[in-house]
Design a protein around this motif. Structure first.
Motif, PDB file in Angstrom:
ATOM      1  N   THR A  95       0.857  -1.189   0.000  1.00  0.00           N
ATOM      2  CA  THR A  95       0.000   0.000   0.000  1.00  0.00           C
ATOM      3  C   THR A  95       0.895   1.243   0.000  1.00  0.00           C
ATOM      4  O   THR A  95       2.081   1.142   0.314  1.00  0.00           O
ATOM      5  N   PRO A 132      -3.422  -2.071   9.510  1.00  0.00           N
ATOM      6  CA  PRO A 132      -4.863  -2.178   9.754  1.00  0.00           C
ATOM      7  C   PRO A 132      -5.317  -3.641   9.652  1.00  0.00           C
ATOM      8  O   PRO A 132      -4.811  -4.374   8.807  1.00  0.00           O
ATOM      9  N   SER A 183      -6.526  -4.782   6.222  1.00  0.00           N
ATOM     10  CA  SER A 183      -5.661  -4.647   5.054  1.00  0.00           C
ATOM     11  C   SER A 183      -5.009  -5.976   4.736  1.00  0.00           C
ATOM     12  O   SER A 183      -4.291  -6.555   5.553  1.00  0.00           O
ATOM     13  N   GLU A 211      -6.435   2.790   5.781  1.00  0.00           N
ATOM     14  CA  GLU A 211      -6.371   1.787   4.724  1.00  0.00           C
ATOM     15  C   GLU A 211      -6.647   2.463   3.394  1.00  0.00           C
ATOM     16  O   GLU A 211      -7.281   3.506   3.353  1.00  0.00           O
ATOM     17  N   GLN A 248      -5.214   7.086   0.841  1.00  0.00           N
ATOM     18  CA  GLN A 248      -4.829   6.537   2.137  1.00  0.00           C
ATOM     19  C   GLN A 248      -4.066   7.587   2.932  1.00  0.00           C
ATOM     20  O   GLN A 248      -3.310   8.375   2.369  1.00  0.00           O
TER      21      GLN A 248
END
Ligand SMILES: [Zn+2]
Lengths: 506, 424
Positions: B148, B283, B286, B382, B421
């Motif tokens: 991410t 998270p 995630s 997230e 995010q």
């Protein structure tokens, strides 16, 4: 003896006038048709002969030659059955050839002599200069929409022949039921938890921007797309006639009022052939789905599943608003003035495509992204992510029903009015060179775009598209002033790069 | 076998002369040639070297047919003896030094000390750059390729801060977390270093779009591999590569990992060797943090910033604590890490004591209006679609977009493919 009548044949969505000449002379009895008839047209021989006999007439005991002029053009379909049969009777002296002057005739014959409806009677009638047309009763109301020639309707060959001679009456042309107002389609207020998708369809409708919806299965992409035609302005009489002509030529059923008044919604499956999507065909050139969607919406679900050749062929027509199909003897222009809405999954795993949340390998993602060519992806002014509504979000306070189709359509109509007042049909069609004149932007907005260009996050072409969308957003907000930063930001967000990382910069 | 091995083929004409000469093959040349034998792996190479007592002797054993492996008729792999007869070790050595590739093997003084005591050390090690980088204190920063924006940013920060603290940041040169850890280390001041452990030969950049990153890592440390120069990144090489990462470090930090992800193999290798493993919490929803959260649940220590890593290492001088940096925009990171290398990083700067202070500072300078706060609340940590931010905040689309863009300019949020995010 010699007899000749007028008729027409269908080339794409246009009718072309035809003269049917019949000669009945000495020689061994026989029946031939010359002048480039196609297979259906050649079969007229058998249908006409049987129909003449079963209608109580005699078949000539001579050599009968039918010539379809002009001979350079391919004649398609069965609508020439009736003119051929009547001309044969005229040439044989069973009917006064003078009665055949000043009328144009269309109709397919059954073996029992009955008259059957033909596809595309609207453009066929439109092509004829005669003051009256003889058509099968089944499509008489459709022919009457043309408001050009007097429509004479018959149910059989016998009735047509006797009515021309004044011995029998023509059938009464039925009046189409009055067109009801706008049909009650699915309403936009039913779409919940999709503010971004709702905005995207509103902008698409207002500016004529092609729209790509990217989201996982079940996110409601189809639901959004289906509500787009309801936001488009109702068709004008000319547009309605054009659309009806195309649908008539494509053999699609017309609505009860016979005139297509609502912007059409066409959603071909990805397994459909190239000819049925783009138009064409081996003998008869027929309009494809892209033409049938003119002045409406062409919805391509599962865009990545369409063959690359088809997607490639879509590009030019979408940009030009029309397409040309070429065959050896004819080149036909077909309308393609539609709004393209496409939907696809973000990646093959069926997930929501979020960074880090997808289970596809890098290679699988790239392969999937490459199914949509860069140039095609570029055609979409709007590229919006749609996600499955979250139950928690839907239950949250304030998530009542959204605006109705009627409310949004009104805003769309006034935005379109603003665009028309500037002299452009819709904002998506503003030429790049005229953007500064027709859709000027203010200083901050310009600086923002220049920054994006320098950062390599926007291409020059992309910038033009963003500016057009920003103009539409400004129109929707009721502003005639220069496009501001707020609208440019929103336009940028409505044109995300759904496959950026998969495409890579390598 | 590699598609383009550095062997001297087509020397059949003077093969006899060649045989006379290579009685005097040097150890270096022999080591390179041995590693390039068809289908040879670390286990069989170790066996060969140990049996013969050195590369030169091992090469002679292979060439004469005393040790070796038969060819495979099925795929046309020649036997080692046949392959050896076609190979000119001297030529291999020249080719390697032309490309700046060094070679060492177990038992030589320049062989990295920590790896030498590994239970399963690479018998021969190739490198570009400076192998001495591995003799300092080394920490591995690894993770998933499918990361991410927040994970990517943290990897970069860890790389930069750990390198600034004088450590050597080791990783696997892969896309995602690995690449950003290297990039962060490259952007740090002159104290630290970074070492990339490759599965392919050190002259075969993999993935290809990381070619520029490889060169930067070579400049700031070394790229090492046990695969012979020119060798491709075969599948089985990746787990083998992971053991080298684990074996050359005191500590392994996993930034993000999916459950069952490849970085968990590095974790296994580290635990086998008694190397401490720490993980960055993420998270719970995630997917990219499933693996790391599981590690934490099983007892791995958490890492929130470089300070936690330094504490785990027993503390380094306070003067060498990581500094903060202004918010760095990483939005639209559609490019290779090399292309989006955060340019906002300035190596020289004030050095506040902890990251907590740094974050406070960042917030204080960031947009503090109510709308920004609402948007941040709706966003969460997230990746969140723009649509969902609009739904959750209840604000008009255009206002949400404006806030997000402003926050992104300030480095508090990042965007990728339409997903947003919080990152700081
Ligand atoms: Zn996926």
């Amino acid at each position: 003896m010699l007899a000749a009548v007028s008729s027409a044949t269908l080339l794409g969505v246009e009718g072309c006038p035809i003269r049917v000449e019949v000669h009945s002379g000495n020689g061994l009895p026989g029946f031939s048709i010359v002048g480039l008839p196609d297979a259906t047209c050649r079969e007229a021989r058998d249908r006409v002969r049987a129909a003449v006999l079963s209608s109580g007439f005699k078949w000539p005991r001579h050599r009968v030659t039918v010539n379809l002029a002009p001979t350079s053009m391919r004649k398609a379909g069965s609508c020439l059955d009736l003119p051929i049969a009547l001309a044969v009777l005229g040439a044989d002296g069973q009917l006064d050839p003078a009665l055949l002057e000043g009328v144009a005739l269309f109709g397919e014959l059954g073996l029992d002599g009955s008259l059957r409806r033909v596809a595309g009677v609207l453009p066929l009638v439109g092509a004829c200069a005669e003051a009256a047309v003889v058509v099968p009763l089944a499509c008489a109301a459709e022919a009457a929409l043309q408001r050009r020639a007097r429509v004479l309707a018959a149910v059989s060959l016998r009735q047509a022949a006797l009515a021309l001679d004044g011995q029998e009456r023509w059938s009464e042309v039925p009046k189409p039921p009055p067109a009801s107002g706008r049909e009650s389609r699915e309403d936009l207020s039913e779409v919940r938890g999709q503010p971004l998708g709702r905005l995207a369809v509103e902008v698409a409708a207002a500016g004529g921007h092609h729209l790509l919806l990217v989201g996982p299965p079940g996110a409601g992409k189809t639901m959004l797309a289906r509500r787009l035609p309801g936001l488009l302005p109702a068709l004008s009489r000319e547009e309605a006639l054009e659309v009806s002509r195309v649908h008539s030529a494509a053999g699609l059923g017309l609505p009860p009022g016979l005139l297509v008044l609502e912007p059409p919604f066409r959603a071909p499956h990805h397994s459909a052939s190239m000819a049925s999507l783009i138009g064409g065909g081996t003998t008869q050139i027929r309009p494809g789905e892209i033409s049938c969607a003119s002045h409406g919406v062409l919805f391509l679900d599962e865009l990545a599943e369409f063959p690359p050749s088809v997607l490639d062929a879509l590009r030019q027509p979408l940009e030009d608003g029309s397409l040309t199909v070429c065959r050896s003897r004819a080149s036909v222009r077909l309308p393609a003035d539609c709004l393209l809405v496409a939907a696809m999954n973000p990646c093959p795993c069926g997930g929501d495509g979020s960074p880090g949340g997808c289970r596809c390998s890098e290679a699988a993602r790239s392969r999937y992204a490459l199914k949509i060519s860069g140039p095609l992806l570029d055609r979409f002014d709007l590229r919006v992510g749609v996600d499955r509504p979250d139950v928690g979000d839907l239950l949250a306070e304030g998530a009542g029903p959204g605006e109705t189709t009627a409310v949004v359509a009104e805003r769309v109509a006034s935005a379109r009015e603003r665009a028309r007042a500037r002299g452009v049909g819709c904002n998506a069609r503003i030429p790049g060179g005229l953007l500064d004149e027709l859709a000027p932007i203010d200083q901050t907005a310009r600086r923002l775009l220049e920054l994006r260009l320098r950062q390599g996050r926007l291409s020059a072409r992309g910038m033009h598209r963003v500016r057009r969308v920003a103009r539409t957003l400004a129109d929707l907000s009721g502003s005639d002033a220069a496009v501001s930063e707020e609208h440019v930001l929103a336009a940028l967000a409505l044109r995300s790069e759904p496959f950026a990382s998969a495409r890579g910069a390598a | 076998m590699s598609p383009d091995p550095p062997v001297a083929v087509g020397l059949g004409l003077n093969s006899r002369r060649l045989h006379d000469e290579d009685a005097a093959v040097s150890d270096e040349a022999a080591a390179i040639a041995l590693a390039g034998l068809p289908g040879i792996g670390p286990a069989s190479l170790s066996h060969l070297l140990a049996g013969a007592g050195g590369p030169s002797a091992a090469w002679e054993a292979v060439r004469s047919g005393r040790s070796g492996r038969p060819g495979k008729v099925a795929d046309g792999t020649p036997s080692w003896q046949v392959a050896a007869a076609r190979t000119d070790p001297q030529r291999c050595r020249e080719a390697a030094s032309e490309r700046g590739i060094g070679v060492t093997w177990l038992g030589r003084p320049d062989y990295p000390l920590r790896l030498a005591s590994d239970p399963f050390p690479p018998p021969v090690l190739f490198w570009r750059g400076d192998l001495a980088a591995l003799s300092g204190r080394c920490v591995a920063v690894v993770g998933t390729r499918r990361c991410t924006p927040a994970g990517r940013r943290l990897a970069w920060e860890l790389g930069a801060d750990l390198a600034s603290a004088g450590l050597c940041v080791v990783s696997g040169l892969a896309l995602g977390i690995d690449g950003h850890a290297h990039l962060g280390a490259c952007a740090a001041g002159p104290h630290g270093a970074t070492v990339g452990v490759a599965a392919s030969g050190v002259d075969v950049a993999y993935p290809r779009r990381h070619a520029a990153l490889w060169e930067r890592v070579v400049e700031r440390g070394a790229v090492i591999s046990e695969t012979a120069p020119g060798g491709p990144a075969q599948r089985w090489r990746f787990p083998a590569r992971n053991r080298i990462i684990a074996g050359s470090c005191e500590l392994v930090v996993v930034v993000e990992s999916h459950s069952g992800g490849g970085s968990l193999l590095t974790v296994e290798a580290a635990l086998d060797r008694g190397v401490e493993v720490r993980a960055v919490p993420g998270p719970v929803h995630s997917s990219a943090s499933e693996g790391t959260n599981q590690l934490l649940f099983e007892g791995a220590g958490p890492v929130r910033s470089a300070a936690d890593v330094l504490d785990a290492l027993g503390g380094l001088g306070a003067g060498r604590r990581p500094r903060s940096r202004p918010g760095i925009r990483q939005a639209g990171s559609a490019h290779t890490p090399a292309a989006d290398s955060p340019a906002g990083h300035t190596p020289a700067g004030p050095e506040p004591a902890t990251r907590v202070q740094a974050q406070d500072r960042q917030r204080a300078g960031g947009p503090t209006d109510r709308r920004s706060a609402e948007v941040l609340d709706a966003l969460g940590w997230e990746p969140t679609s723009l649509n969902r931010v609009v739904v959750r905040s209840g604000l008009p689309v255009s206002q949400v977009i404006e806030s997000l863009e402003r926050l992104a300019d300030h480095g508090s949020v990042a965007e990728e493919r339409g997903w947003w995010q919080r990152i700081g």
